[in-house]
Write an enzyme that holds these catalytic residues in place. Structure first.
Site, PDB file in Angstrom:
ATOM      1  N   SER A   1     -32.077 -29.814  43.224  1.00  0.00           N
ATOM      2  CA  SER A   1     -31.670 -29.377  44.558  1.00  0.00           C
ATOM      3  C   SER A   1     -31.449 -27.866  44.674  1.00  0.00           C
ATOM      4  O   SER A   1     -31.493 -27.334  45.769  1.00  0.00           O
ATOM      5  CB  SER A   1     -30.397 -30.107  45.004  1.00  0.00           C
ATOM      6  OG  SER A   1     -29.278 -29.659  44.283  1.00  0.00           O
TER       7      SER A   1
ATOM      8  N   LYS B   1     -24.037 -26.598  45.000  1.00  0.00           N
ATOM      9  CA  LYS B   1     -24.808 -26.136  46.167  1.00  0.00           C
ATOM     10  C   LYS B   1     -24.426 -24.688  46.465  1.00  0.00           C
ATOM     11  O   LYS B   1     -23.498 -24.138  45.897  1.00  0.00           O
ATOM     12  CB  LYS B   1     -24.506 -26.986  47.412  1.00  0.00           C
ATOM     13  CG  LYS B   1     -24.694 -28.475  47.243  1.00  0.00           C
ATOM     14  CD  LYS B   1     -26.129 -28.874  47.066  1.00  0.00           C
ATOM     15  CE  LYS B   1     -26.208 -30.384  46.818  1.00  0.00           C
ATOM     16  NZ  LYS B   1     -27.387 -30.760  46.107  1.00  0.00           N
TER      17      LYS B   1
END
Length: 183
Positions: free
Chosen positions: A39, A91
């Site tokens: 990701s 993230k």
């Protein structure tokens, strides 16, 4: 007999003291974190074959929402998943409190990030469960901020901070103009 036990006690006390300092430092100051998944490609784990995983030096002073002033747009953070607190995610912070963000799924609307929360996204949007699916996250869920990769060795000088250019037009600092316009 008493004199022979004394050095052992001193040594044991030294080990306990050193272990206490180590645990304090890794819980509250810095630690290492291995990154799994795609990701955050290409910033983290750029090897698409996944032969190597990045290991990051993490700043733990930001954990639990403390020292919010140390967090910036573009910082990569680890946090407890809002839907499963046993899961740790990594993230990039895209927006901070009072910023507005245009979610990827709805280009005609925006989300204002509430006080005490932030908007996080993976760099590889197709492989990322992030604020686009669960909304802004409380800063209290943040467990650390990435400082730099420390493994593999050729990644030591890699730059990992900053908001990717293609995301800047979707972010409105304090609800005003896009951060792409202010650069």
């Amino acid at each position: 007999m008493y004199s022979k036990a004394r050095p052992v006690l001193y040594r044991a006390a030294g080990v306990v003291g050193a272990l206490s300092v180590f645990i304090f430092v890794t819980d509250n100051v810095v630690s290492l974190q291995m990154v799994s998944g795609r990701s955050m490609q290409p910033a983290l784990n750029p090897d698409s074959n996944m032969l190597w995983r990045d290991v990051l030096l993490m700043d733990k002073r930001v954990r639990d929402g403390t020292n919010e002033s140390l967090l910036r747009r573009g910082d990569i953070v680890t946090f407890r998943a809002p839907t499963n607190p046993d899961r740790l995610l990594i993230k990039r912070i895209i927006a901070l409190p009072h910023d507005c963000v245009v979610p990827l799924a709805s280009a005609d609307s925006y989300v204002r990030v509430p006080k005490g929360q932030c908007w996080v996204e993976g760099d590889e949007s197709f492989h990322s469960g992030d604020s686009n699916s669960f909304g802004p996250i409380p800063l209290a869920l943040v467990t650390g901020k990435a400082i730099a990769p420390v493994w593999p060795p050729w990644r030591l000088a890699a730059s990992i901070s900053g908001v990717p250019e293609w995301k800047k037009s979707r972010i409105f600092e304090n609800g005003r103009s896009s951060i792409a316009d202010s650069r």
